[in-house]
Each structure stands twice: as structure tokens, then as C-alpha cells.
Design a protein around this motif. Structure first.
Motif, PDB file in Angstrom:
ATOM      1  N   ARG A 145      -7.548  -1.369   7.677  1.00  0.00           N
ATOM      2  CA  ARG A 145      -8.548  -0.854   6.752  1.00  0.00           C
ATOM      3  C   ARG A 145      -9.932  -0.899   7.377  1.00  0.00           C
ATOM      4  NH1 ARG A 145      -7.604  -3.760   1.051  1.00  0.00           N
ATOM      5  NH2 ARG A 145      -7.674  -5.600   2.391  1.00  0.00           N
TER       6      ARG A 145
ATOM      7  N   TRP B 143      -9.549   4.332   4.951  1.00  0.00           N
ATOM      8  CA  TRP B 143     -10.511   3.972   3.904  1.00  0.00           C
ATOM      9  C   TRP B 143     -10.036   4.539   2.588  1.00  0.00           C
ATOM     10  CZ3 TRP B 143     -15.449   6.911   2.415  1.00  0.00           C
ATOM     11  CH2 TRP B 143     -16.196   6.172   1.485  1.00  0.00           C
TER      12      TRP B 143
ATOM     13  N   THR C  76      -7.309   8.566   0.013  1.00  0.00           N
ATOM     14  CA  THR C  76      -7.220   7.717   1.194  1.00  0.00           C
ATOM     15  C   THR C  76      -7.407   8.595   2.419  1.00  0.00           C
ATOM     16  OG1 THR C  76      -5.707   6.177   0.104  1.00  0.00           O
ATOM     17  CG2 THR C  76      -5.799   6.106   2.503  1.00  0.00           C
TER      18      THR C  76
END
Length: 250
Positions: free
Chosen positions: A76, A113, A146
Motif C-alpha cells: 500500500r 492506493w 483502487t
């Protein structure tokens, strides 16, 4: 005829032999003690040297290092590493407006992200109204998604959709808020926990006025800079529109 030794001579001989045996035993004990002491001392020195080496290694390992190449790819994204640059645009009043940004990372070669109302904030500002509209008041405006971000290589994505009206902490979003009027607004965006972007122009025009979208360069650098202000060509500037001053900061 030979004379035999007297008993006193025998006693003296036995005493000498006994004293010699005692001396030999004492010498052997002393040599054994010396050998053990030498062996123990060498082990202590070796242990001390090993301990000092481990301590030095630990101190060296505790020294922080910062290197772009040491950032592992994947996983991430860190909010402080994300750069968001709103794209300059032109839109009609009295209707929804897509807020588009270019996004990339400064250091991480590649990461994911998750865009939600809890991970991003966008604001629209106008003169004398530094917070004309914000996703903080309109969380449902954020487009959840995403995305994969890469170092210095921007991708273009729609971050949120503005309904074209003002918002407030008390009233939130809804028909009770005034509509935006023709004029030049400013958009800022940031990943929550990161740095806000520079202000980018959003030109709002009356219905029927042709839209001429500014041309945006897709290039980016690892260190964010200000977004250039592009003026639409071939479109008359609306009269009576307020002149923007300060913009919203996070």
C-alpha cells in the motif's frame, strides 16, 4: 668391617624424601592453577571482544538510512509519498463537474492506493469563500476505487464529482446550498496525511458557452511543483465574475 647407619640417619633421610615429595606436589598444583587461570583469561578476552563486535554492529544497524532504491515495490502507498495534481478544466454551471487529478508517487516504485472519502480530500475555492465546496462536507462525492501508482509516472483519474453547488459544515450537500456562478474557481487535492497540491484553475461558464479544455502535459517529476494556469482560447471571459484571492489550505 663397615659401620651400619644409626637410626637418626634413617630418620633424616626419610624427612628429606618426604619434603621433596611435598615440594613436587606443591609445584604440580601451582602449575595446574596457572594453566587454568591463563585459559580462563583468554576466554574472557574473547567474550569481551565478541560482545564489543556485536554492540558495534547493533549501533551500525540502528543508523537510519534513506534511499529511493531501498523502498520496496508493491504493498500500500504511504499517504506522504502520494502526489495529486488537479487537472485544469472548464465546465458549465448548474450541473455536475468531474474533478480529475494526475496521481503518482515520489519514492515508491509501485504501490496501490485505495481512494475513499477517508483517504483523500478535495476543495474548491472562490474569492472571499476559501472553502466553497469540500469532500469533507460531501463524502459521497468521492469516487471510491483502487489504483496503482508509480514513481514519477502520473495516471489520470476522476477523484470526485462536484454537484456544482456550495457546501457547508452545517448544511452539507443538497438543494439548500447556492449554485456556483460563472467565474474562475480553484481546486486543491491531497491524500489525507500528505501535502496539499498547488491550486489549479476551474473555469465555470454559463450554459451554452462552448467549452475549450486546457491541454495538460502528462509528464511529472518525483517532486511536485505548481500546476500551470492555462487560459481557454476562443471563449469570452464572463463578466461580473469575482477575482479569486486566497485559496483553501489543509
Amino acid at each position: 668391617m663397615t659401620r651400619r647407619p644409626t637410626p637418626a640417619v634413617y630418620r633424616r633421610r626419610r624427612l628429606v624424601v618426604a619434603l621433596g615429595a611435598v615440594a613436587v606436589v606443591v609445584l604440580l598444583v601451582w602449575l595446574a592453577i596457572a594453566a587454568v587461570s591463563a585459559l580462563t583469561g583468554s576466554h574472557s578476552n574473547a567474550a569481551a571482544q565478541a560482545s564489543a563486535s556485536v554492540s558495534a554492529s547493533a549501533e551500525a544497524d540502528d543508523t537510519p538510512t534513506i534511499s529511493v532504491s531501498s523502498v520496496p515495490a508493491g504493498g500500500r502507498c504511504d499517504a506522504g509519498d502520494i502526489v495529486l495534481r488537479p487537472v485544469a478544466a472548464m465546465a458549465h454551471v448548474n450541473g455536475p463537474v468531474a474533478l480529475t487529478v494526475q496521481a503518482f508517487t515520489r519514492q515508491n516504485p509501485e504501490c496501490t492506493w485505495r481512494v475513499t472519502h477517508g483517504s483523500v480530500q478535495a476543495t474548491i475555492s472562490l474569492a472571499r469563500t476559501p472553502s466553497f465546496w469540500s469532500t469533507a462536507n460531501c463524502p459521497t462525492a468521492v469516487k471510491e476505487q483502487t489504483v496503482t501508482l508509480r514513481q514519477g509516472t502520473p495516471i489520470t483519474l476522476t477523484l470526485a464529482t462536484w454537484d456544482g453547488q456550495a457546501s457547508s459544515q452545517a448544511g452539507g450537500c443538497g438543494q439548500q446550498n447556492p449554485w456556483a456562478r460563472p467565474g474562475v474557481y480553484h481546486v486543491q487535492a491531497a491524500a489525507l496525511g500528505g501535502n496539499p497540491s498547488s491550486a489549479t484553475r476551474l473555469t465555470m461558464v454559463a450554459p451554452g458557452v462552448p467549452l475549450v479544455q486546457p491541454v495538460t502535459s502528462p509528464t511529472a517529476s518525483p517532486t511536485p511543483t505548481g500546476t500551470g494556469k492555462a487560459k481557454p482560447k476562443g471563449t469570452a471571459k464572463p463578466t461580473g465574475s469575482p477575482t479569486p484571492t486566497a485559496v483553501q489550505t489543509f
